[in-house]
Design a protein around this motif. Structure first.
Motif, short mmCIF file in Angstrom:
data_model
loop_
_atom_site.label_atom_id
_atom_site.label_comp_id
_atom_site.label_asym_id
_atom_site.label_seq_id
_atom_site.Cartn_x
_atom_site.Cartn_y
_atom_site.Cartn_z
N ILE A 274 -1.27 -16.84 -9.41
CA ILE A 274 -0.07 -16.05 -9.13
C ILE A 274 -0.30 -15.19 -7.88
CG2 ILE A 274 1.38 -14.14 -9.96
CD1 ILE A 274 0.96 -15.37 -12.83
N LEU A 275 -1.46 -14.54 -7.81
CA LEU A 275 -1.74 -13.68 -6.67
C LEU A 275 -1.88 -14.48 -5.38
CD1 LEU A 275 -4.14 -11.15 -8.41
CD2 LEU A 275 -1.77 -10.75 -7.68
N ARG A 276 -2.38 -15.71 -5.47
CA ARG A 276 -2.45 -16.58 -4.28
C ARG A 276 -1.06 -17.04 -3.86
NH1 ARG A 276 -7.12 -18.52 -6.70
NH2 ARG A 276 -6.00 -20.24 -7.67
N ALA A 277 -0.21 -17.32 -4.83
CA ALA A 277 1.15 -17.80 -4.55
C ALA A 277 2.05 -16.70 -3.98
CB ALA A 277 1.78 -18.38 -5.81
N PHE A 278 1.71 -15.46 -4.29
CA PHE A 278 2.50 -14.31 -3.84
C PHE A 278 1.56 -13.30 -3.16
CE2 PHE A 278 4.75 -16.23 -7.34
CZ PHE A 278 6.06 -16.28 -6.89
N PRO A 279 1.14 -13.60 -1.94
CA PRO A 279 0.13 -12.77 -1.28
C PRO A 279 0.58 -11.34 -0.97
CG PRO A 279 0.98 -14.43 0.23
CD PRO A 279 1.54 -14.74 -1.12
N THR A 280 1.87 -11.06 -1.05
CA THR A 280 2.33 -9.69 -0.80
C THR A 280 2.23 -8.81 -2.05
OG1 THR A 280 4.63 -10.31 -1.24
CG2 THR A 280 3.89 -10.36 1.06
N LEU A 281 1.92 -9.41 -3.20
CA LEU A 281 1.76 -8.61 -4.43
C LEU A 281 0.44 -7.86 -4.41
CD1 LEU A 281 2.86 -10.95 -7.36
CD2 LEU A 281 4.11 -9.03 -6.38
N GLU A 282 0.46 -6.66 -4.92
CA GLU A 282 -0.76 -5.89 -5.12
C GLU A 282 -1.39 -6.33 -6.44
OE1 GLU A 282 -2.61 -3.92 -3.53
OE2 GLU A 282 -1.40 -3.08 -1.91
N ALA A 283 -2.64 -6.72 -6.39
CA ALA A 283 -3.34 -7.19 -7.59
C ALA A 283 -3.39 -6.12 -8.68
CB ALA A 283 -4.74 -7.67 -7.23
N GLU A 284 -3.66 -4.88 -8.28
CA GLU A 284 -3.75 -3.80 -9.27
C GLU A 284 -2.43 -3.64 -10.01
OE1 GLU A 284 -4.39 1.03 -9.52
OE2 GLU A 284 -4.95 0.00 -7.68
N TRP A 285 -1.33 -3.71 -9.29
CA TRP A 285 -0.03 -3.60 -9.93
C TRP A 285 0.19 -4.75 -10.89
CZ3 TRP A 285 4.12 -7.00 -9.77
CH2 TRP A 285 5.29 -6.55 -10.43
N PHE A 286 -0.09 -5.97 -10.44
CA PHE A 286 0.17 -7.12 -11.30
C PHE A 286 -0.69 -7.09 -12.56
CE2 PHE A 286 -0.34 -11.47 -12.81
CZ PHE A 286 0.98 -11.72 -13.12
N MET A 287 -1.97 -6.76 -12.41
CA MET A 287 -2.87 -6.81 -13.56
C MET A 287 -2.75 -5.58 -14.46
SD MET A 287 -6.23 -8.71 -12.03
CE MET A 287 -6.55 -7.53 -10.75
N LEU A 288 -2.57 -4.40 -13.87
CA LEU A 288 -2.62 -3.17 -14.65
C LEU A 288 -1.30 -2.42 -14.74
CD1 LEU A 288 -5.99 -1.82 -13.19
CD2 LEU A 288 -5.65 -3.14 -15.29
N GLY A 289 -0.37 -2.75 -13.85
CA GLY A 289 0.91 -2.05 -13.86
C GLY A 289 0.87 -0.70 -13.18
N THR A 290 -0.16 -0.44 -12.38
CA THR A 290 -0.27 0.84 -11.68
C THR A 290 -0.18 0.61 -10.17
OG1 THR A 290 -2.69 0.69 -11.63
CG2 THR A 290 -1.70 1.87 -13.47
N GLY A 291 0.26 1.62 -9.47
CA GLY A 291 0.37 1.52 -8.02
C GLY A 291 1.67 0.84 -7.61
N GLU A 292 1.71 0.46 -6.35
CA GLU A 292 2.89 -0.19 -5.77
C GLU A 292 2.86 -1.69 -6.06
OE1 GLU A 292 5.42 1.43 -4.27
OE2 GLU A 292 4.35 3.27 -4.79
N ALA A 293 4.04 -2.27 -6.21
CA ALA A 293 4.14 -3.70 -6.50
C ALA A 293 3.80 -4.56 -5.29
CB ALA A 293 5.55 -4.04 -6.99
N LEU A 294 4.25 -4.12 -4.13
CA LEU A 294 4.04 -4.90 -2.92
C LEU A 294 3.10 -4.19 -1.96
CD1 LEU A 294 7.73 -6.03 -2.31
CD2 LEU A 294 5.88 -7.35 -3.36
N LYS A 295 2.34 -4.97 -1.24
CA LYS A 295 1.43 -4.41 -0.25
C LYS A 295 2.24 -3.76 0.86
CE LYS A 295 -2.17 -7.76 -1.15
NZ LYS A 295 -2.96 -8.88 -0.65
N ALA A 296 1.68 -2.70 1.41
CA ALA A 296 2.33 -2.02 2.52
C ALA A 296 2.35 -2.94 3.73
CB ALA A 296 1.59 -0.73 2.85
N SER A 297 3.37 -2.80 4.55
CA SER A 297 3.44 -3.59 5.78
C SER A 297 2.28 -3.19 6.66
CB SER A 297 4.74 -3.31 6.52
OG SER A 297 5.83 -3.67 5.72
N PRO A 298 1.68 -4.17 7.33
CA PRO A 298 0.57 -3.83 8.22
C PRO A 298 1.06 -2.91 9.33
CG PRO A 298 1.14 -6.16 8.41
CD PRO A 298 2.00 -5.56 7.34
N SER A 299 0.26 -1.92 9.65
CA SER A 299 0.64 -1.01 10.71
C SER A 299 0.41 -1.67 12.07
CB SER A 299 -0.15 0.29 10.60
OG SER A 299 -1.52 0.00 10.70
N VAL A 300 1.10 -1.16 13.03
CA VAL A 300 0.97 -1.68 14.39
C VAL A 300 -0.34 -1.17 14.97
CG1 VAL A 300 1.99 -1.69 16.70
CG2 VAL A 300 3.47 -1.67 14.66
#
Length: 84
Positions: free
Chosen positions: A51-77
């Motif tokens: 699942i994490l490979r199929a959706f690389p924008t997902l935060e692993a901690e959120w998916f596994m534990l339900g804590t933090g942000e669901a999606l990774k922050a956009s890379p900064s310039v």
């Protein structure tokens, strides 16, 4: 956010996927997704990795534990690119 079933449901809504489309993208049986959503089973470690490979924008901690942000922050310039 709730349990893994709730998080999978969120992914379906966020990415506008059916359970079958999600299953195909992850590489698992559609019936397995139904079992996850009905809380009959939880995803195994290997399915979680898929699942994490199929959706690389997902935060692993959120998916596994339900804590933090669901999606990774956009890379900064990078500073070099931001300089005039």
């Amino acid at each position: 956010m709730g349990d893994v079933a709730d998080r999978i449901q969120w992914i379906l809504q966020e990415f506008k996927l059916t359970a079958s489309e999600f299953a195909e993208r992850v590489g698992i049986q559609a019936s397995a997704v139904t079992h996850f959503l009905n809380r009959r089973n939880a995803p195994s470690y290997l399915v979680t990795c898929a699942i994490l490979r199929a959706f690389p924008t997902l935060e692993a901690e959120w998916f596994m534990l339900g804590t933090g942000e669901a999606l990774k922050a956009s890379p900064s310039v990078p500073r070099e690119a931001a300089a005039p």
